[in-house]
Design an enzyme around this catalytic site. Structure first.
Site, mmCIF file in Angstrom:
data_model
loop_
_atom_site.group_PDB
_atom_site.id
_atom_site.type_symbol
_atom_site.label_atom_id
_atom_site.label_comp_id
_atom_site.label_asym_id
_atom_site.label_seq_id
_atom_site.Cartn_x
_atom_site.Cartn_y
_atom_site.Cartn_z
ATOM 1 N N GLU A 93 0.821 -1.211 0.000
ATOM 2 C CA GLU A 93 0.000 0.000 0.000
ATOM 3 C C GLU A 93 0.853 1.259 0.000
ATOM 4 O O GLU A 93 1.937 1.275 0.574
ATOM 5 C CB GLU A 93 -0.893 0.013 1.252
ATOM 6 C CG GLU A 93 -1.814 -1.176 1.302
ATOM 7 C CD GLU A 93 -2.615 -1.219 2.596
ATOM 8 O OE1 GLU A 93 -2.647 -0.212 3.334
ATOM 9 O OE2 GLU A 93 -3.203 -2.276 2.867
ATOM 10 N N CYS A 113 4.692 -7.134 7.996
ATOM 11 C CA CYS A 113 5.686 -6.668 8.971
ATOM 12 C C CYS A 113 5.774 -7.699 10.085
ATOM 13 O O CYS A 113 4.773 -8.323 10.445
ATOM 14 C CB CYS A 113 5.263 -5.312 9.541
ATOM 15 S SG CYS A 113 6.486 -4.614 10.665
ATOM 16 N N CYS A 120 -1.614 -2.324 14.815
ATOM 17 C CA CYS A 120 -1.297 -2.162 13.400
ATOM 18 C C CYS A 120 -1.775 -3.350 12.563
ATOM 19 O O CYS A 120 -1.450 -4.498 12.855
ATOM 20 C CB CYS A 120 0.219 -1.997 13.262
ATOM 21 S SG CYS A 120 0.743 -1.850 11.557
ATOM 22 N N CYS A 334 -3.071 1.746 7.535
ATOM 23 C CA CYS A 334 -1.982 0.962 6.950
ATOM 24 C C CYS A 334 -2.214 -0.544 7.104
ATOM 25 O O CYS A 334 -2.392 -1.050 8.196
ATOM 26 C CB CYS A 334 -0.704 1.388 7.657
ATOM 27 S SG CYS A 334 0.720 0.557 7.085
HETATM 28 S S1 SF4 Z 1 3.546 0.019 13.236
HETATM 29 FE FE1 SF4 Z 1 3.024 -1.749 11.924
HETATM 30 S S2 SF4 Z 1 4.323 -1.558 10.139
HETATM 31 FE FE2 SF4 Z 1 5.218 -0.256 11.750
HETATM 32 S S3 SF4 Z 1 6.695 -1.540 12.824
HETATM 33 FE FE3 SF4 Z 1 4.778 -1.725 13.939
HETATM 34 S S4 SF4 Z 1 3.794 -3.548 13.054
HETATM 35 FE FE4 SF4 Z 1 5.381 -2.885 11.606
#
Ligand code: SF4
Length: 359
Positions: A93, A113, A120, A334
Site C-alpha cells: 500500500e 511486517c 497495526c 496501513c
Molecule cells: S507500526 Fe506496523 S508496520 Fe510499523 S513496525 Fe509496527 S507492526 Fe510494523
C-alpha cells in the site's frame, strides 16, 4: 525473483552491465534516466535505444514495477490510497497526499511486517518479504504516473519496518536522491522506525539529512512492551540513548510519533512521563488520534483528552503538534487494504477515519 532488478541498480552498476555487454558508457546514463527519472515500466518505452538492445536487456534485467490493483480517492482532500500489485503477486500500500509544499507519498518497505505492534493491521500475518529498493522506487513511479503529479516528499511509513530491511532502504535513499533519477532531497524524506536500536546506530553512521521518525506510543517500558513487542528487546533506555546520540550527530530533529489510544496511553500521568522522557532533546512530538482497526479493540482518545495531553506537553516545553487527518472518507489505515484484498473481503468507499499511526 532476482534480488536486484534494474530498477534497484545504481548508475555505476548499470555502467558495469553496459561495459560487460561491450556498450559505450553513455548508454548507462540513458538507461538509468529512463528507469529512474522517467520511471518507464517497459524497455519498449526507451525510444533512443535500439530494439535489439532493448530485447537483450529485458531478457537479462527485468524491470520490477508496481501496478495499480485498486485505488481510493478522498472526495474531501484528494488523498489517494493505492493498493499496488508486485511482480510476484504480492500486494503493498501507498498513500499520496497533497500539501501546500507539494505531493508526499507514504511508501511501504515490506510486504507485511514482523514487528507485531498491537494497533497495526500490517503485522497481523507477519512479514512475507522485504521490498527491493526498486520496488520502493516503483511506488513513487506508479503514483506519479497514475496521478500525473511529481512527488517531492517521501515518508517511509507504510507497511513494514524499513530498518528491518536496512540495506534495501539505504539503497532506496541513494537512488531516490540521485540527480539523474527522482532527485528527491534527503531533507524531503522521512524514515519511520519502531526502534530497532542497532540499526538506528548504523543509520546514524550514515549521517544522512533525512528526518528520523520514531514510533514511541508509550512513555514507560511496561506499557510500551505490551503494545510494541520490539520494546522487550530494545527498551526505552536504549532507545532514548540512541535517539539523543542520533540528534546530536546529525543535528536533525527526531520526530516522535505517539498514537493516542483511549484509556491506555493518554492519561495525564503518561503526558508528564513523556515530557520527562524527551526533556532537553532536539525533537518534536506528533500526537496522532489512534486509528481504529477491525483487527484490534483499541479506541482513539477523545478530543478533550487529546487537548489536555497536548497542553501538558507544551507546558513542559515540549515541541508538540496534533497530526491532521487526510483522506478521512477513504479506507486507508496501513495494512487494511492488503489484508482485505487477500481475504477477498469487499472494500467499501466509506470507511473509517484514515490516520496512519506512524505518519
Ligand atoms: S507500526 Fe506496523 S508496520 Fe510499523 S513496525 Fe509496527 S507492526 Fe510494523
Amino acid at each position: 525473483m532476482s534480488d536486484i532488478d534494474i530498477k534497484s541498480m545504481t548508475l555505476q552498476e548499470i555502467t558495469d552491465v553496459c561495459i560487460s555487454l561491450g556498450l559505450p558508457k553513455f548508454r548507462a546514463g540513458q538507461i538509468f534516466r529512463w528507469i529512474q527519472q522517467i520511471g518507464v515500466s517497459s524497455y519498449d518505452e526507451m525510444t533512443d535505444i535500439s530494439k535489439q538492445l532493448r530485447l537483450q536487456l529485458s531478457e537479462s534485467y527485468p524491470i520490477h514495477g508496481c501496478e495499480v490493483e485498486q485505488k481510493f480517492v478522498s472526495k474531501l482532500d484528494g488523498t489517494v490510497k493505492y493498493l499496488f500489485r508486485l511482480c510476484d503477486g504480492n500486494f503493498i500500500e501507498s498513500v499520496l497526499m497533497k500539501y501546500k509544499y507539494g505531493y508526499t507519498l507514504c511508501i511501504s518497505s515490506q510486504v507485511g511486517c514482523r514487528m507485531g505492534c498491537m494497533f497495526c493491521a500490517s503485522t497481523k500475518n507477519g512479514c512475507v518479504r522485504s521490498l527491493t529498493a526498486g520496488e520502493m522506487i516503483g511506488q513513487i513511479h506508479a503514483a506519479q504516473r497514475d496521478a500525473g503529479v511529481r512527488v517531492s516528499h517521501v515518508v517511509i511509513m507504510g507497511m513494514g519496518e524499513p530498518l528491518d530491511n536496512f540495506d534495501n532502504a539505504m539503497r532506496f535513499l541513494s537512488l531516490a536522491g540521485d540527480e539523474n533519477g527522482l532527485n528527491i532531497g534527503m531533507r524531503n524524506i522521512s524514515l519511520s522506525t519502531c526502534g530497532i536500536v542497532p540499526r538506528m546506530y548504523d543509520l546514524m553512521e550514515k549521517n544522512l539529512q533525512i528526518t528520523l521518525s520514531v514510533s514511541l506510543h508509550a512513555p514507560e517500558n511496561e506499557l510500551r512492551s505490551k503494545i510494541m513487542p520490539v520494546n522487550r528487546k530494545y527498551p526505552l533506555n536504549d532507545l532514548m540513548k540512541v535517539c539523543r546520540e542520533y540528534a546530536k550527530k546529525t543535528s536533525r530533529r527526531i520526530s516522535f510519533e505517539y498514537a493516542m489510544i483511549s484509556g491506555l496511553n493518554d492519561t495525564d500521568e503518561c503526558a508528564y512521563k513523556l515530557a520527562e522522557l524527551v526533556r532537553g532533546m532536539l525533537c518534536h512530538v506528533n500526537l496522532i488520534p489512534a486509528n481504529e482497526i477491525e483487527e484490534s479493540t483499541y479506541k482513539r482518545s477523545g478530543e478533550k483528552t487529546l487537548r489536555t495531553f497536548c497542553d501538558i506537553l507544551r507546558s513542559r516545553g515540549v515541541n508538540v503538534t496534533v497530526r491532521r487527518s487526510l483522506g478521512s472518507d477513504i479506507d486507508a489505515s496501513c495494512g487494511q487494504l492488503r489484508s482485505r484484498r487477500e481475504n477477498n473481503t469487499p472494500t467499501g468507499g466509506e470507511i473509517n477515519e484514515n490516520i496512519c499511526q506512524k505518519r
